[in-house]
Motif scaffolding. Structure first.
Motif, PDB file in Angstrom:
ATOM      1  N   SER A  86      -1.705  15.364  -3.771  1.00  0.00           N
ATOM      2  CA  SER A  86      -1.162  15.659  -2.444  1.00  0.00           C
ATOM      3  C   SER A  86       0.354  15.687  -2.492  1.00  0.00           C
ATOM      4  CB  SER A  86      -1.603  14.612  -1.426  1.00  0.00           C
ATOM      5  OG  SER A  86      -1.123  14.967  -0.144  1.00  0.00           O
ATOM      6  N   ARG A  87       0.932  16.457  -1.569  1.00  0.00           N
ATOM      7  CA  ARG A  87       2.382  16.467  -1.397  1.00  0.00           C
ATOM      8  C   ARG A  87       2.765  15.742  -0.108  1.00  0.00           C
ATOM      9  NH1 ARG A  87       5.445  19.335  -4.915  1.00  0.00           N
ATOM     10  NH2 ARG A  87       4.478  20.936  -6.185  1.00  0.00           N
ATOM     11  N   SER A  88       1.862  14.904   0.380  1.00  0.00           N
ATOM     12  CA  SER A  88       2.102  14.129   1.593  1.00  0.00           C
ATOM     13  C   SER A  88       2.031  12.642   1.258  1.00  0.00           C
ATOM     14  CB  SER A  88       1.045  14.486   2.637  1.00  0.00           C
ATOM     15  OG  SER A  88       0.881  13.448   3.565  1.00  0.00           O
ATOM     16  N   ILE A  89       3.081  11.908   1.609  1.00  0.00           N
ATOM     17  CA  ILE A  89       3.102  10.458   1.344  1.00  0.00           C
ATOM     18  C   ILE A  89       1.913   9.787   2.007  1.00  0.00           C
ATOM     19  CG2 ILE A  89       4.330   8.286   1.734  1.00  0.00           C
ATOM     20  CD1 ILE A  89       6.936   9.842   1.651  1.00  0.00           C
ATOM     21  N   SER A  90       1.685  10.106   3.283  1.00  0.00           N
ATOM     22  CA  SER A  90       0.609   9.420   4.010  1.00  0.00           C
ATOM     23  C   SER A  90      -0.749   9.726   3.384  1.00  0.00           C
ATOM     24  CB  SER A  90       0.626   9.779   5.497  1.00  0.00           C
ATOM     25  OG  SER A  90       0.425  11.157   5.678  1.00  0.00           O
ATOM     26  N   ASP A  91      -0.969  10.971   2.930  1.00  0.00           N
ATOM     27  CA  ASP A  91      -2.243  11.300   2.281  1.00  0.00           C
ATOM     28  C   ASP A  91      -2.379  10.571   0.950  1.00  0.00           C
ATOM     29  OD1 ASP A  91      -3.178  12.879   4.316  1.00  0.00           O
ATOM     30  OD2 ASP A  91      -2.957  14.782   3.253  1.00  0.00           O
ATOM     31  N   CYS A  92      -1.306  10.517   0.169  1.00  0.00           N
ATOM     32  CA  CYS A  92      -1.362   9.800  -1.119  1.00  0.00           C
ATOM     33  C   CYS A  92      -1.704   8.333  -0.902  1.00  0.00           C
ATOM     34  CB  CYS A  92      -0.042   9.929  -1.870  1.00  0.00           C
ATOM     35  SG  CYS A  92       0.213  11.531  -2.652  1.00  0.00           S
ATOM     36  N   LYS A  94      -3.243   7.084   1.655  1.00  0.00           N
ATOM     37  CA  LYS A  94      -4.620   7.039   2.143  1.00  0.00           C
ATOM     38  C   LYS A  94      -5.608   7.143   0.978  1.00  0.00           C
ATOM     39  CE  LYS A  94      -4.917   9.255   5.934  1.00  0.00           C
ATOM     40  NZ  LYS A  94      -4.941  10.433   6.807  1.00  0.00           N
ATOM     41  N   ILE A  95      -5.323   8.042   0.028  1.00  0.00           N
ATOM     42  CA  ILE A  95      -6.186   8.215  -1.142  1.00  0.00           C
ATOM     43  C   ILE A  95      -6.280   6.898  -1.920  1.00  0.00           C
ATOM     44  CG2 ILE A  95      -6.387   9.340  -3.412  1.00  0.00           C
ATOM     45  CD1 ILE A  95      -5.091  11.863  -2.046  1.00  0.00           C
ATOM     46  N   VAL A  96      -5.117   6.275  -2.186  1.00  0.00           N
ATOM     47  CA  VAL A  96      -5.083   5.013  -2.927  1.00  0.00           C
ATOM     48  C   VAL A  96      -5.847   3.932  -2.164  1.00  0.00           C
ATOM     49  CG1 VAL A  96      -3.575   3.154  -3.760  1.00  0.00           C
ATOM     50  CG2 VAL A  96      -2.979   5.547  -4.186  1.00  0.00           C
ATOM     51  N   GLU A  97      -5.627   3.865  -0.855  1.00  0.00           N
ATOM     52  CA  GLU A  97      -6.289   2.854  -0.020  1.00  0.00           C
ATOM     53  C   GLU A  97      -7.811   3.011  -0.070  1.00  0.00           C
ATOM     54  OE1 GLU A  97      -6.386   1.970   4.714  1.00  0.00           O
ATOM     55  OE2 GLU A  97      -4.411   2.407   3.864  1.00  0.00           O
ATOM     56  N   ILE A  98      -8.288   4.240   0.067  1.00  0.00           N
ATOM     57  CA  ILE A  98      -9.730   4.515   0.044  1.00  0.00           C
ATOM     58  C   ILE A  98     -10.312   4.141  -1.324  1.00  0.00           C
ATOM     59  CG2 ILE A  98     -11.481   6.347   0.084  1.00  0.00           C
ATOM     60  CD1 ILE A  98      -9.588   7.810   2.127  1.00  0.00           C
ATOM     61  N   LEU A  99      -9.631   4.577  -2.388  1.00  0.00           N
ATOM     62  CA  LEU A  99     -10.113   4.287  -3.742  1.00  0.00           C
ATOM     63  C   LEU A  99     -10.167   2.781  -3.991  1.00  0.00           C
ATOM     64  CD1 LEU A  99      -8.189   7.041  -5.746  1.00  0.00           C
ATOM     65  CD2 LEU A  99     -10.676   6.912  -5.446  1.00  0.00           C
ATOM     66  N   GLN A 100      -9.083   2.088  -3.656  1.00  0.00           N
ATOM     67  CA  GLN A 100      -9.021   0.662  -3.968  1.00  0.00           C
ATOM     68  C   GLN A 100      -9.988  -0.173  -3.135  1.00  0.00           C
ATOM     69  OE1 GLN A 100      -4.798  -0.330  -4.196  1.00  0.00           O
ATOM     70  NE2 GLN A 100      -4.976   0.088  -6.392  1.00  0.00           N
ATOM     71  N   ALA A 101     -10.330   0.300  -1.943  1.00  0.00           N
ATOM     72  CA  ALA A 101     -11.324  -0.399  -1.125  1.00  0.00           C
ATOM     73  C   ALA A 101     -12.689  -0.388  -1.810  1.00  0.00           C
ATOM     74  CB  ALA A 101     -11.424   0.242   0.257  1.00  0.00           C
ATOM     75  N   ALA A 104     -11.831   1.367  -7.088  1.00  0.00           N
ATOM     76  CA  ALA A 104     -11.496   2.524  -7.923  1.00  0.00           C
ATOM     77  C   ALA A 104      -9.972   2.652  -7.921  1.00  0.00           C
ATOM     78  CB  ALA A 104     -12.154   3.786  -7.365  1.00  0.00           C
ATOM     79  N   ASP A 105      -9.445   3.514  -8.781  1.00  0.00           N
ATOM     80  CA  ASP A 105      -7.996   3.665  -8.888  1.00  0.00           C
ATOM     81  C   ASP A 105      -7.612   5.132  -8.982  1.00  0.00           C
ATOM     82  OD1 ASP A 105      -6.742   0.922  -9.118  1.00  0.00           O
ATOM     83  OD2 ASP A 105      -8.335   0.786 -10.615  1.00  0.00           O
ATOM     84  N   LEU A 106      -6.318   5.388  -8.795  1.00  0.00           N
ATOM     85  CA  LEU A 106      -5.757   6.727  -8.971  1.00  0.00           C
ATOM     86  C   LEU A 106      -4.893   6.696 -10.224  1.00  0.00           C
ATOM     87  CD1 LEU A 106      -5.226   9.622  -7.843  1.00  0.00           C
ATOM     88  CD2 LEU A 106      -3.239   8.659  -6.670  1.00  0.00           C
ATOM     89  N   ILE A 107      -5.081   7.684 -11.100  1.00  0.00           N
ATOM     90  CA  ILE A 107      -4.269   7.807 -12.312  1.00  0.00           C
ATOM     91  C   ILE A 107      -3.678   9.208 -12.336  1.00  0.00           C
ATOM     92  CG2 ILE A 107      -4.300   7.877 -14.839  1.00  0.00           C
ATOM     93  CD1 ILE A 107      -6.507   5.745 -14.760  1.00  0.00           C
ATOM     94  N   SER A 108      -2.367   9.284 -12.531  1.00  0.00           N
ATOM     95  CA  SER A 108      -1.678  10.566 -12.651  1.00  0.00           C
ATOM     96  C   SER A 108      -1.025  10.627 -14.027  1.00  0.00           C
ATOM     97  CB  SER A 108      -0.629  10.712 -11.555  1.00  0.00           C
ATOM     98  OG  SER A 108       0.100  11.894 -11.780  1.00  0.00           O
ATOM     99  N   LEU A 109      -1.381  11.647 -14.801  1.00  0.00           N
ATOM    100  CA  LEU A 109      -0.930  11.738 -16.183  1.00  0.00           C
ATOM    101  C   LEU A 109       0.553  12.077 -16.310  1.00  0.00           C
ATOM    102  CD1 LEU A 109      -3.977  13.528 -17.811  1.00  0.00           C
ATOM    103  CD2 LEU A 109      -3.621  11.094 -17.344  1.00  0.00           C
ATOM    104  N   SER A 110       1.048  13.033 -15.531  1.00  0.00           N
ATOM    105  CA  SER A 110       2.445  13.468 -15.668  1.00  0.00           C
ATOM    106  C   SER A 110       3.428  12.336 -15.434  1.00  0.00           C
ATOM    107  CB  SER A 110       2.761  14.593 -14.681  1.00  0.00           C
ATOM    108  OG  SER A 110       2.060  15.745 -15.041  1.00  0.00           O
ATOM    109  N   GLU A 111       3.144  11.518 -14.458  1.00  0.00           N
ATOM    110  CA  GLU A 111       4.045  10.415 -14.134  1.00  0.00           C
ATOM    111  C   GLU A 111       3.675   9.128 -14.881  1.00  0.00           C
ATOM    112  OE1 GLU A 111       3.899  13.331 -10.788  1.00  0.00           O
ATOM    113  OE2 GLU A 111       2.356  12.146 -11.767  1.00  0.00           O
TER     114      GLU A 111
END
Length: 190
Positions: A86-92, A94-101, A104-111
């Motif tokens: 996502s290019r939206s802070i709030s969506d990012c 939200k994604i992390v919050e949903i996953l961690q609940a 689960a986790d979010l992994i980004s390779l480039s960063e």
């Protein structure tokens, strides 16, 4: 928070990123698969949104399915870069919050980013801000370019079938091949 040895992958391209960044769906998938193999993971499922902006999470059905699947499997959701998620802070966030609940986790390779530790969560917030800033700059430049073209009398769209844009960027000229199609359609109609 990583459970098992599976991941869910998600790839996205918008027409802009394909043209200017050159990060094709195939390249994203290859990078994720290669990373997964090197870390001992298998890709449980792979999801793709093609030709869709990263502005809103709600407009991307495959992203929503990827998040849901990662939550169900309690495994990491892996993306090539934060901007693909996502290019939206709030969506990012939200994604992390949903996953961690769902453990689960979010992994980004480039960063080189994951959300498994407090420090990496903090870094994630910084990267989310950068992704949103990039989207704002792209939008601003596009609006300025279109405004300039309009002010200088250049066309920015609405070229009817049967015509092409003349070299001066303003006038229309006859398209021989498209006019032939129109004539063929008219003769079939008679």
């Amino acid at each position: 928070a990583v459970m098992g040895n599976q991941i869910v992958s998600y790839q996205r391209v918008s027409s802009f990123s394909q043209a200017s960044e050159g990060i094709s769906l195939e390249a994203q998938e290859a990078k994720i698969r290669s990373w997964a193999i090197s870390k001992g993971y298998t890709v449980a499922e792979s999801f793709v949104d093609a030709g869709i902006s990263g502005k809103k999470m709600s407009n991307r059905p495959s992203l929503l399915k990827a998040i849901e699947t990662a939550c169900k499997l309690k495994c990491p959701l892996v993306v090539y870069s934060i901007s693909r998620a996502s290019r939206s802070i709030s969506d990012c966030l939200k994604i992390v919050e949903i996953l961690q609940a769902s453990h689960a986790d979010l992994i980004s390779l480039s960063e080189n980013l994951d959300t498994t530790t407090a420090n990496s969560k903090f870094m994630a917030h910084i990267y989310f801000s950068i992704a949103e800033q990039e989207r704002s700059v792209i939008s601003e430049r596009t609006k300025m370019a279109l405004k300039y073209l309009k002010q200088t009398g250049k066309r920015t769209g609405n070229i009817p079938f049967g015509y092409t844009l003349a070299e001066n960027g303003t006038d229309l000229k006859w398209s021989q091949s498209e006019q032939a199609v129109i004539q063929s359609m008219q003769s079939e109609r008679s």
